[in-house]
Design an enzyme around this catalytic site. Structure first.
Site, short mmCIF file in Angstrom:
data_model
loop_
_atom_site.label_atom_id
_atom_site.label_comp_id
_atom_site.label_asym_id
_atom_site.label_seq_id
_atom_site.Cartn_x
_atom_site.Cartn_y
_atom_site.Cartn_z
N ASP A 177 0.66 -1.12 -0.05
CA ASP A 177 0.01 -0.04 0.03
C ASP A 177 1.01 1.39 0.01
O ASP A 177 2.11 1.12 -0.87
CB ASP A 177 -0.95 -0.05 1.38
CG ASP A 177 -2.37 0.57 0.81
OD1 ASP A 177 -2.18 1.81 0.89
OD2 ASP A 177 -3.32 -0.17 0.82
N HIS A 233 -3.75 6.19 3.68
CA HIS A 233 -4.44 4.87 3.09
C HIS A 233 -3.96 3.72 3.82
O HIS A 233 -4.69 3.02 4.50
CB HIS A 233 -4.38 4.95 1.75
CG HIS A 233 -5.37 3.87 1.12
ND1 HIS A 233 -4.78 2.37 0.61
CD2 HIS A 233 -6.69 3.84 0.54
CE1 HIS A 233 -5.66 1.76 0.13
NE2 HIS A 233 -6.76 2.32 0.25
N SER A 401 -11.39 -0.80 -0.60
CA SER A 401 -10.04 -0.78 -0.06
C SER A 401 -10.33 -1.12 1.57
O SER A 401 -9.40 -1.71 2.07
CB SER A 401 -9.45 0.56 0.11
OG SER A 401 -8.66 0.68 -1.00
#
Length: 643
Positions: A177, A233, A401
């Protein structure tokens, strides 16, 4: 611990301020896919048999630069067993190269006709798959939904029910990520640490894996050992997987006794490239992370990325991927990497607190495996000034996600309980044991929303002493048979035009039993064990009907997904002196399908290398091409090498 990380985190932030990837061209160069972003002027090249020096590649094709993607494989001194999985796929012959953008279409065509090149493709850009939202509620409804905020009670994964089962060994999930804030108050204790590097010498590859000073993982954006999150994220994903539990702070992850490792390949804008993803997958496999979480996607089909995920499968690793956020049917419009047809991939759709499919979520009855909570998910983020940061260290986000790490955390927790299971058995248990959900019927392969609690082994009851009864004459009771039940067996993934075995079972009722099958394609069969060959691809609901001697009947269903066998001819060699033809190929069926070389005979499957081979003696002259046929069609290979 080494003292270089503080400096490296500053260097990372500085470097990323100058890094950006442009959007797709308004008018893309000829012969390049106009609908997919790629790094201008960059391509990925795979050689067939040789692994030339980088300078040689530059000179041969007049490139600006060329870099071996997995150059760390050459430096590694240890972990050769895991590294071999990537060499078996030929990924040690993979390069990322750059040229002038206007020359790229012509160069791609030239490379595709070069006999030394297996394939060449643009270096596609990949993105995170989240939809950000404001931090309004601090409820982990996805783990335990009591109807808070107007949601549907028990529209959750039953995490507290699973946590009642004693945990076994800790399982590490590789988070591929934007990095992880490894100093976060709710994550630092659950960060994986490379112990050899943490106590080793700065600037030295202490554990011999080809990477230097990789304590928490690695940063493949800036090629340094500091995978700090400068987007937010990855930290949010990591918190859902393994935020520390029972510490009186913040939230708890699904696998809160486990660990997460930071494998950063997405930059501060949430964008990354195919070559970075491949390096992250290789690192996770070599370091024996059994699970990777992949909350990202985009770009076109990449054979290089497919091969890397396939190598991870051969090493026994699960690849859990977001299905995408365009509300598309992935059966019709593929979303990579979730849509690659590989057995170790779990493709995840998003559901909301009412057990509905999220309005933005992609779906697909044949290409998306399962749903999981992905709307207004509260989790950890950095406290800095990044795009998804928050001064509190926590915020709400939505997207596939956010659904994906629920499945990754569940897989890791289940593996910690049942560590003797294989990666494909873990996948099967998650898909078959979860909750049937009306909104996912016909939208995902399983038709289910994740339920970790259902996957837990039944507790063993403690025996309680009972007093010895005083014997007294009692009439002999007339036995009452248990209700008749049918068992059609577990769901399957099989290959087109290969024999599929169905084995049924029955309990209760009055034997003997008779068994009849409806195979979901209009055909039927009879018998406890039957074989069926499907002539078309698709997902079929197979119904088993069992009848007993008293005339009672019972039914059970199982799902079989029939897919094409993808055959790839890797080499064809003719020995003039021996008059011998040798043809080698790979197949996604891994030996289930029969492969044959036209005019020369049937190929032999070799389990140790997961490949097929034909050795034919007495061939009078070298053929100009060979044709390999399988159950799903045939492939022509026009490069027969003479030796």
């Amino acid at each position: 611990m080494k003292n270089c990380l503080k400096f490296l985190s500053f260097l990372l932030i500085f470097s990323l301020s100058a890094l950006s990837f442009g959007t797709a061209f308004a008018q893309s160069p000829q012969n390049l896919p106009s609908s997919f972003e790629y790094v201008p002027g960059e391509l990925i090249i795979k050689f067939k048999t040789v692994s030339p020096a980088e300078e040689e590649v530059v000179n041969k094709f007049q490139l600006r630069s060329a870099r071996k993607i997995l150059r760390e494989l050459d430096r590694a001194q240890k972990r050769q067993e895991k590294i071999q999985a990537f060499k078996d796929k030929g990924l040690d012959k993979l390069y990322v190269a750059s040229t002038d953008e206007q020359k790229l279409p012509e160069l791609l065509q030239k490379l595709k006709s070069d006999p030394e090149i297996e394939y060449a493709e643009p270096n596609f850009i990949l993105h995170t798959s989240q939809l950000p939202n404001d931090p309004l509620f601090v409820n982990l409804w996805g783990l335990n939904n009591t109807g808070q905020s107007g949601g549907t009670t028990d529209a959750d994964i039953d995490a507290p029910e699973a946590w009642d089962t004693p945990y076994g060994s800790s399982v590490t999930t590789g988070v591929i990520d934007t990095g992880i804030d490894y100093n976060h108050e709710d994550l630092s204790a659950n960060m994986w640490k490379n112990s050899a590097e943490a106590v080793g010498q700065a600037g030295v590859d202490d554990d011999g894996n080809g990477f230097v000073d990789d304590i928490y993982g690695y940063d493949f954006v800036n090629n340094d050992p500091d995978p700090i999150d400068d987007h937010g994220h990855g930290t949010h994903v990591a918190g859902t997987i393994a935020a520390v539990g029972n510490n009186g702070v913040g939230v708890a992850g699904v696998n809160y006794p486990g660990k997460v490792a930071a494998l950063k390949f997405l930059n501060a804008s949430g964008a990354g490239t195919i070559d970075g993803a491949i390096r992250a997958i290789q690192y996770a496999t070599v370091m024996n992370f059994k699970i990777t979480n992949n909350s990202w996607g985009g770009g076109g089909y990449s054979q290089a990325l497919y091969d890397a995920i396939s190598a991870a499968n051969n090493a026994g690793s699960l690849f859990i991927a977001a299905a995408g956020n365009a509300a598309n049917n992935n059966d019709a419009t593929y979303f990579y990497p979730a849509s690659y047809d590989l057995p170790n991939i779990i493709s995840v759709a998003a559901t909301d607190k009412y057990d509905n499919l999220a309005s933005f979520s992609n779906y697909g009855a044949a290409t998306v495996d399962i749903g999981a909570p992905g709307v207004s998910i509260f989790s950890t983020v950095p406290k800095g000034a990044c795009g998804s940061c928050d001064p509190s260290g926590y915020r709400l986000m939505s997207g596939t996600s956010m659904a994906t790490p629920h499945v990754s955390g569940a897989a890791a927790y289940l593996w910690g309980i049942s560590n003797s299971l294989s990666h494909l058995q873990i996948k099967d248990k998650l898909l078959t044991s979860s909750d049937p959900t009306a909104a996912l019927t016909g939208k995902t392969l399983s038709g289910k929303r994740l339920n970790l609690g259902n996957t837990m082994p039944a507790p063993t009851p403690s025996p309680t002493p009972t007093p010895t009864p005083i014997p007294s004459p009692t009439p002999t009771p007339t036995p009452v048979p248990a209700p008749l039940k049918a068992d059609a067996g577990a769901d399957k993934i099989e290959f087109l035009k290969t024999s599929v075995t169905f084995s049924g079972g029955a309990t209760g009722g009055q034997g003997p039993y008779t068994y009849s099958w409806s195979f979901g394609d209009g055909t039927t069969g009879a018998g406890q064990t039957v074989n069926k060959t499907y002539s078309k691809t698709g997902t079929f609901t197979v119904i088993l009907t069992v009848k007993d001697a008293a005339g009672a009947s019972a039914q059970d269903t199982t799902i079989v997904k029939v897919i094409k066998d993808i055959v790839k001819i890797t080499s064809a060699t003719y020995s003039t002196s021996k008059r011998q033809l040798i043809v080698k190929a790979t197949s996604t069926s891994l030996g289930k399908a029969t492969l044959a070389v036209k005019n020369y005979g049937t190929m032999t499957y070799i389990p140790s290398s997961s490949s097929y081979e034909l050795v034919k003696d007495g061939v009078s002259r070298a053929p100009s091409y060979v044709i390999v046929s399988s159950t799903s069609g045939s492939q022509t290979f026009r490069t027969v090498t003479r030796i």
